[in-house]
Scaffold this motif. Structure first.
Motif, short mmCIF file in Angstrom:
data_model
loop_
_atom_site.label_atom_id
_atom_site.label_comp_id
_atom_site.label_asym_id
_atom_site.label_seq_id
_atom_site.Cartn_x
_atom_site.Cartn_y
_atom_site.Cartn_z
N GLU A 415 0.91 -1.35 -0.08
CA GLU A 415 -0.01 0.05 -0.01
C GLU A 415 1.01 1.24 -0.05
O GLU A 415 2.09 1.24 0.44
CB GLU A 415 -0.97 0.16 1.31
CG GLU A 415 -1.88 -1.35 1.36
CD GLU A 415 -2.47 -1.01 2.55
OE1 GLU A 415 -3.70 -1.48 2.57
OE2 GLU A 415 -1.88 -1.13 3.55
N VAL A 416 0.17 2.39 -0.58
CA VAL A 416 0.92 3.75 -0.50
C VAL A 416 -0.01 4.36 0.37
O VAL A 416 -1.22 4.73 -0.03
CB VAL A 416 1.15 4.23 -2.01
CG1 VAL A 416 1.69 5.64 -1.81
CG2 VAL A 416 2.29 3.32 -2.72
N ALA A 417 0.26 5.21 1.43
CA ALA A 417 -0.40 5.95 2.24
C ALA A 417 -0.02 7.49 1.84
O ALA A 417 0.91 7.80 1.91
CB ALA A 417 -0.16 5.65 3.92
N MET A 418 -1.46 8.12 1.37
CA MET A 418 -1.34 9.50 1.13
C MET A 418 -1.98 10.51 2.01
O MET A 418 -3.22 9.91 2.28
CB MET A 418 -1.83 9.70 -0.49
CG MET A 418 -1.75 10.91 -0.90
SD MET A 418 -2.63 11.24 -2.44
CE MET A 418 -1.46 9.98 -3.42
N ILE A 419 -1.51 11.54 2.33
CA ILE A 419 -2.21 12.59 3.05
C ILE A 419 -2.12 13.90 2.24
O ILE A 419 -1.15 14.21 1.88
CB ILE A 419 -1.94 12.92 4.35
CG1 ILE A 419 -1.96 11.70 5.38
CG2 ILE A 419 -2.52 14.01 4.99
CD1 ILE A 419 -1.67 11.70 6.71
N LYS A 428 -2.79 20.65 10.04
CA LYS A 428 -3.86 19.79 9.43
C LYS A 428 -3.79 19.42 7.95
O LYS A 428 -3.72 20.14 7.15
CB LYS A 428 -5.24 20.49 9.79
CG LYS A 428 -5.41 20.78 11.31
CD LYS A 428 -6.90 21.62 11.57
CE LYS A 428 -6.89 21.95 13.21
NZ LYS A 428 -7.96 22.90 13.15
N GLY A 429 -4.20 18.13 7.90
CA GLY A 429 -4.62 17.62 6.46
C GLY A 429 -6.14 17.20 6.23
O GLY A 429 -6.65 16.84 7.27
N MET A 430 -6.64 17.60 5.05
CA MET A 430 -7.94 17.52 4.94
C MET A 430 -8.30 15.97 4.46
O MET A 430 -9.61 15.87 4.46
CB MET A 430 -8.44 18.53 3.61
CG MET A 430 -8.17 19.82 4.10
SD MET A 430 -9.16 20.44 5.57
CE MET A 430 -8.49 22.30 5.84
N GLY A 431 -7.74 15.19 4.08
CA GLY A 431 -7.84 13.86 3.68
C GLY A 431 -6.84 12.96 3.28
O GLY A 431 -5.67 13.52 3.29
N GLY A 432 -7.25 11.81 3.53
CA GLY A 432 -6.09 10.75 3.09
C GLY A 432 -6.60 9.48 2.55
O GLY A 432 -7.96 9.36 2.45
N LYS A 433 -5.81 8.74 1.86
CA LYS A 433 -6.30 7.49 1.27
C LYS A 433 -5.14 6.40 1.33
O LYS A 433 -3.88 6.71 1.15
CB LYS A 433 -6.78 7.72 -0.13
CG LYS A 433 -7.23 6.35 -0.89
CD LYS A 433 -7.88 6.77 -2.14
CE LYS A 433 -8.01 5.63 -2.87
NZ LYS A 433 -9.19 4.83 -2.05
N LEU A 434 -5.62 5.15 1.36
CA LEU A 434 -4.54 4.12 1.16
C LEU A 434 -4.66 3.40 -0.30
O LEU A 434 -5.68 2.94 -0.67
CB LEU A 434 -4.74 2.72 2.25
CG LEU A 434 -4.37 3.27 3.55
CD1 LEU A 434 -4.90 2.13 4.43
CD2 LEU A 434 -2.94 3.40 3.86
N TRP A 435 -3.61 3.66 -1.09
CA TRP A 435 -3.51 2.96 -2.55
C TRP A 435 -3.26 1.72 -2.45
O TRP A 435 -1.95 1.60 -2.09
CB TRP A 435 -3.06 3.86 -3.37
CG TRP A 435 -3.57 5.40 -3.56
CD1 TRP A 435 -3.06 6.50 -2.51
CD2 TRP A 435 -4.65 5.87 -4.42
NE1 TRP A 435 -3.98 7.56 -3.00
CE2 TRP A 435 -4.83 7.16 -4.08
CE3 TRP A 435 -5.25 5.10 -5.30
CZ2 TRP A 435 -5.82 8.04 -4.82
CZ3 TRP A 435 -6.35 5.91 -6.10
CH2 TRP A 435 -6.37 7.36 -5.90
N LEU A 440 -2.09 0.20 -8.65
CA LEU A 440 -1.26 0.75 -9.12
C LEU A 440 -0.40 0.04 -10.19
O LEU A 440 -0.04 0.66 -11.05
CB LEU A 440 -0.20 1.17 -8.17
CG LEU A 440 -0.76 1.84 -6.81
CD1 LEU A 440 0.33 1.85 -5.83
CD2 LEU A 440 -1.10 3.22 -7.08
N HIS A 441 -0.23 -1.08 -10.10
CA HIS A 441 0.14 -2.02 -11.16
C HIS A 441 -0.07 -3.57 -11.04
O HIS A 441 0.30 -4.05 -10.06
CB HIS A 441 1.74 -1.75 -11.49
CG HIS A 441 2.16 -2.29 -12.61
ND1 HIS A 441 2.55 -3.44 -13.08
CD2 HIS A 441 2.71 -1.52 -13.68
CE1 HIS A 441 3.14 -3.54 -14.41
NE2 HIS A 441 3.19 -2.30 -14.74
N PRO A 442 -0.42 -4.11 -11.97
CA PRO A 442 -0.94 -5.59 -11.92
C PRO A 442 0.19 -6.40 -11.62
O PRO A 442 -0.21 -7.69 -11.16
CB PRO A 442 -1.77 -5.95 -13.18
CG PRO A 442 -1.21 -4.79 -14.17
CD PRO A 442 -0.94 -3.78 -13.50
#
Length: 1003
Positions: A415-419, A428-435, A440-442
């Protein structure tokens, strides 16, 4: 009685006429001293990156010369790509050359490849922190600030240096440890952030890899200065490995310290961020630094934002082939942003020559400490997810200097964790996601690295839309050698600043796919395309990929190719991202591919491109440097306007072998061929070089001289001799060099870079061929010749005429041996090849019973042709368990060993083992076994032993005489007419020991 009557005058004139004619019409032969200066002696300038290869790379513009356009300069070193990145304590294997090979910083002209300058960034030849066992840690950190055109280095002795980026001259040299502790080396007191200074420093780094913090990409630092100024640089301090970190800020112009050290633990306490017992995050560390010119009332003058956080102990995370590697772990929820305001000193540095005013800072003040939080409740899983701190990257906004995004890889490596939209004024960060990796690539099995492209930080589109270009690499370990695969991604700048176009409430997570997207090729099958490296230049609208030819089954003919693409003209990146569709590039912009690494420079292990560095990017095109496995670097220029109407013109600029900076051994060969004895009746017609050199036998040489004489008088040789007197052509020089043995090929091994390189000494070091060796081997050896070399041996047996040689690559654990498990199998890969051409005759991976303690080269006295799994070079390997094996393990090789055992005039084949821990030296004789199955045809019989008592002495070094070494005066007549004969015992070994401290005290 001797007559003294003088010769007639006409006889003398006749003699002189004949002599002059002979001198005039005889073939011209220059002595070596007449024209060899600067021909056979040459200097190859390397960047000095032969221990790890190029890791850190930045570029800038050289000052223009006259009316010509300025070239780009490429600054490189072996330090970590990101100087602020937290070290994992585990790096790529770098061979056994740990202590002196990773200290160079160099600059090349990106157009010509010329090394402009090179400096040694380390204070001493040996590091304080030593070797990690897996390889060497970088001995220094490298940081380049384009605003000051200065390269900064911080070494493992705590010395901070500034180097002029244009010529490499030393600007300043600061001992960080002395600057904060003074002469007492134990100064106490209270720093400006309210923390107490460490009471005692034994070293600046405590045995850890050096780290430097510098300004982020984009923007001017100080809005109150005329042209923005430059942010300070920060050097990490720790008194002992594993303890909390401290940071001291330095002025970028002269390296003077700014105030007292900052304590990470105190700053985290001020932000009310506590350590995590769940993930065992108990060490306070400085992670990165960002600069700001925010218009916020709280951010006045020169301010910086420092990211601090808690880290854990080394955790094992999944790696290739089921292995585990240690990584340093942290999490977003255990981080904080620290607002530091700098106070200019009264002493102004002055003008730096570019009409910019540089100001020296005298102190600082901690204004605020805010924990990193996400306001969107649906993104809480991102903050609680553990992160690999060495992968943490900052993506600063191009349009708002107080906003940025953070990306990192999770320890699962899936996973890549992004804020996004982090306001460093409030933390403060407004949002985040685990990709997830599958999205990302099969073909990725693990996520390897994240790279923020500094030369292509944005793609300008309609309106104010800006997109950051990010390269993420993954590993596909389904191959025998794991393969690194890169993909391009676009991150919308609207994810970093609040433009109001993307909702920042609970629906934010649903909108993520509109702001972060992978860039695909136009082909439907591109989703499964495997690119070893790819780079884009948005200004020119070009994308360049690098990959190995997949449809070539013959490994010796595989080449690494570059393909050039354009972004689709009809594609509007902003509109496409918002609609959730794919961003693509078009079909190839040029017919056919461009060869990056030919087969002659890659070898059977493949010349995979490991990295691609964008050196220059403008609307006309891009300059790109590819760094391949084994350290070969190749510079290319791709010219093509962004309108898409003109064809892309590709120019290969230069290439260089970084492995030349760490040559561990070298063998010189004649370009002429070995004189073969054909009396044994073997058919040698398949070997072209041997057929050619049989003409050098005495009878054939006489016949060739008769043909030459005939050609001189009747074939026009007389006229060509007259021409050669006036001008000795390069072709004639080459013929003479080969005939007189001046032309040599130097075959050099770089153990650290797993590579062999062959240079032509007659052509000023031109690379003839190069070959990669197994990248996972712990050591490599070149084996050539026999145990006892003889200059009269018609087969060479190790002389300069003997071209065939073998390499041995020891694999401590290998899955390449059929029927053997990964955990229990050590193996040896051997390759049999021609040293002058690089042609591989045969190769194989064979299991090893235990570690190798001695290598005994053997050669047969009987010529044989090349067969599969055979080699004329034979090796006897002595193992730590007192067993012996033969490579290649064939009947023909066994006969060569038998010949050495029973050779006339010798009493057998002797080897030895030496245990440094127990001090036991054991002499052994190789003998045939009586085993019926023939699985172990040879055994070792102990002849004698001696003990170097480890309680009294420790073994320091072992040395052997050179094979084939001769005595210049083998016999001497003594005063009584006796004859003293001298010889070298081929079984000699010199052992150097040192008395132990306890034993020395009792002497």
């Amino acid at each position: 009685m001797v007559s003294t009557k003088p010769l007639p005058t006409d006889s003398i004139l006749c003699f002189l006429t004949v002599l002059a004619a002979l001198l005039l019409f005889s073939p011209c032969a220059d002595a070596m001293h007449a024209d060899e200066v600067g021909v056979n002696d040459f200097v190859l300038r390397t960047a000095g990156h032969g221990a790890r290869g190029i890791r850190f790379a930045r570029s800038c513009r050289l000052p223009p010369r006259g009316s010509s356009d300025s070239d780009s300069m490429w600054i490189t070193s072996e330090s970590n790509e990101y100087p602020a990145a937290v070290s994992d304590g585990h790096i790529d294997h770098a061979g056994t050359h740990g202590n002196g090979g990773s200290c160079s910083i160099a600059a090349r002209n990106a157009t010509s490849g010329e090394v402009l300058w090179r400096v040694d960034a380390c204070s001493s030849s040996s590091r304080r922190s030593g070797n990690t066992g897996k390889g060497i840690l970088p001995r220094h950190a490298t940081l380049f600030l384009s605003g000051t055109n200065t390269v900064y280095s911080y070494d493992d002795n705590g010395i901070l240096r500034g180097w002029n980026g244009e010529n490499g001259s030393l600007l300043f040299d600061v001992d960080v440890l002395s600057s904060i502790t003074g002469e007492n080396n134990g100064a106490g007191g209270e720093s400006d952030d309210g923390s107490s200074v460490i009471g005692s420093f034994t070293s600046a780094l405590g045995g850890e890899s050096p780290r430097l913090l510098g300004e982020s990409l984009g923007g001017k630092f100080d809005k109150n200065l005329k042209e923005g100024g430059s942010a300070p640089i920060g050097a990490i301090l720790t008194s002992k490995s594993g303890q909390d970190e401290n940071l001291i800020l330095h002025n970028p112009q002269n390296g003077t310290p700014i105030g007292k050290p900052l304590s990470a633990k105190t700053l985290l306490g001020k932000a009310k961020v506590s350590a995590s017992k769940k993930f065992k995050l108990e060490r306070a560390r400085f992670l990165d630094m960002a600069t700001s010119s925010s218009s916020s009332p709280d951010w006045k003058g020169s301010s910086i934002a420092i990211l601090v956080g808690w880290s854990g102990v080394q955790n094992d995370v999944p790696s290739v082939k089921g292995e585990k590697i240690s990584k340093t772990i942290g999490s977003y929820s255990n981080m904080a942003w620290i607002h530091v305001q700098l106070t200019p000193s009264s002493n102004e540095i002055g003008n730096n020559g570019n009409n910019d005013i540089d100001v020296s800072y005298g102190n600082y003040q901690v204004i605020n400490a805010s924990p990193l939080k996400i306001t969107d409740s649906t993104s809480s899983s991102v903050t609680s997810t553990p992160l690999i701190l060495s992968s943490l990257r900052i993506v600063p906004s191009i349009t708002s200097f107080s906003n940025l995004a953070l990306l990192a890889i999770a320890p699962s490596t899936y996973e890549v964790a992004m804020i996004t939209h982090i306001d460093i004024t409030s933390g403060k960060g407004m949002g985040g996601k685990l990709w997830q990796m599958d999205g990302l690539h099969p073909y990725w099995r693990f996520i390897s690295s994240i790279h923020i492209m500094d030369h292509a930080t944005s793609t300008e589109t309609s309106g104010s839309q800006t997109n950051h270009i990010i390269k993420i690499a993954g590993i596909d370990d389904r191959y025998p050698t794991p393969r690194r695969i890169e993909s391009l991604f676009l991150l919308s700048d609207r994810a970093i600043i609040n433009s109001g176009e993307i909702p920042l409430d609970s629906s934010y997570a649903k909108e993520n796919k509109k702001i972060f997207h992978r860039v695909y090729g136009s082909s439907k099958g591109d989703e499964e395309a495997l690119y070893d490296a790819l780079t884009t230049c948005p200004s020119a609208g070009l994308v360049v990929t690098a990959s190995v030819e997949e449809d070539i089954t013959d490994l010796t003919k595989k080449e690494t190719m570059a393909s050039i693409f354009r972004f689709n003209e009809e594609t509007n990146v902003a509109t496409t991202l918002l609609s959730g569709k794919r961003v693509t590039w078009s079909n190839q912009a040029k017919e056919g591919d461009v060869t990056i690494i030919p087969s002659s420079r890659g070898g059977t292990e493949g010349g995979l491109v490991e990295y691609s560095h964008l050196v220059d990017c403008d609307e006309k095109g891009m300059t790109l440097v590819f760094v391949s496995r084994g350290g070969m670097t190749v510079g290319f220029r791709f010219d093509g306007s962004s309108d898409g109407d003109s064809a892309v013109v590709t120019t290969k600029l230069w290439n260089s072998e970084e492995a030349l900076g760490s040559v561990s051994s070298a063998v010189f060969l004649d370009e002429t061929h070995v004189i073969e004895d054909v009396s044994d009746g073997t058919n040698q017609s398949e070997d072209e070089e041997e057929v050619a050199l049989r003409n050098l036998q005495f009878s054939n040489r006489i016949q060739a001289q008769m043909i030459s004489l005939k050609n001189f008088f009747f074939g026009g040789g007389m006229l060509s001799s007259l021409a050669s007197m006036a001008l000795l052509s390069d072709e004639k020089k080459a013929e003479r060099d080969i005939a007189f043995g001046f032309a040599k090929v130097s075959v050099m091994l770089s153990d650290a870079m797993h590579r062999i390189i062959a240079l032509d000494t007659a052509k000023k070091g031109r690379v003839v061929w190069s070959m990669n060796l197994h990248p996972e081997a712990s050591w490599h050896k070149i084996v050539r010749g026999g145990q006892f070399m003889s200059l009269s041996d018609p087969h060479g047996n190790g002389g300069v005429h003997d071209h065939e040689m073998m390499t041995l690559s020891y694999l401590p654990f290998s899955s390449g041996v059929a029927g053997k498990s990964l955990e229990s199998t050590a193996a040896m890969q051997w390759k049999c090849f021609d040293g002058t051409s690089g042609r591989v005759f045969s190769e194989k991976i064979v299991p090893m019973p235990s570690e190798v303690t001695q290598i005994v080269p053997l050669r047969s006295s009987i010529h044989h042709s090349h067969d599969a799994n055979e080699c004329r070079q034979v090796v006897v390997l002595v193992h730590a368990d007192n067993s012996v094996s033969v490579v290649p393990d064939t009947a023909r090789s066994h006969s060569v060993v038998d010949e050495a055992i029973s050779a006339t005039g010798r009493n057998g084949l002797f080897v030895h083992t030496l245990n440094r821990q127990s001090g036991e030296f054991r002499a052994l004789r190789v003998a045939r076994t009586t085993a019926i199955d023939g699985s172990h045809p040879f055994e070792l019989v102990t002849v004698g032993t001696t003990i170097f008592d480890p309680n009294q002495e420790s073994i320091i070094d072992v040395s052997y005489p050179q094979r084939g070494e001769v005595i210049q005066s083998p016999s001497t007549v003594l005063g009584d007419d006796a004859l003293l004969l001298k010889y070298l015992n081929p079984h000699l070994v010199a052992i150097v020991t040192e008395a132990t401290a306890s034993f020395f005290c009792h002497l």
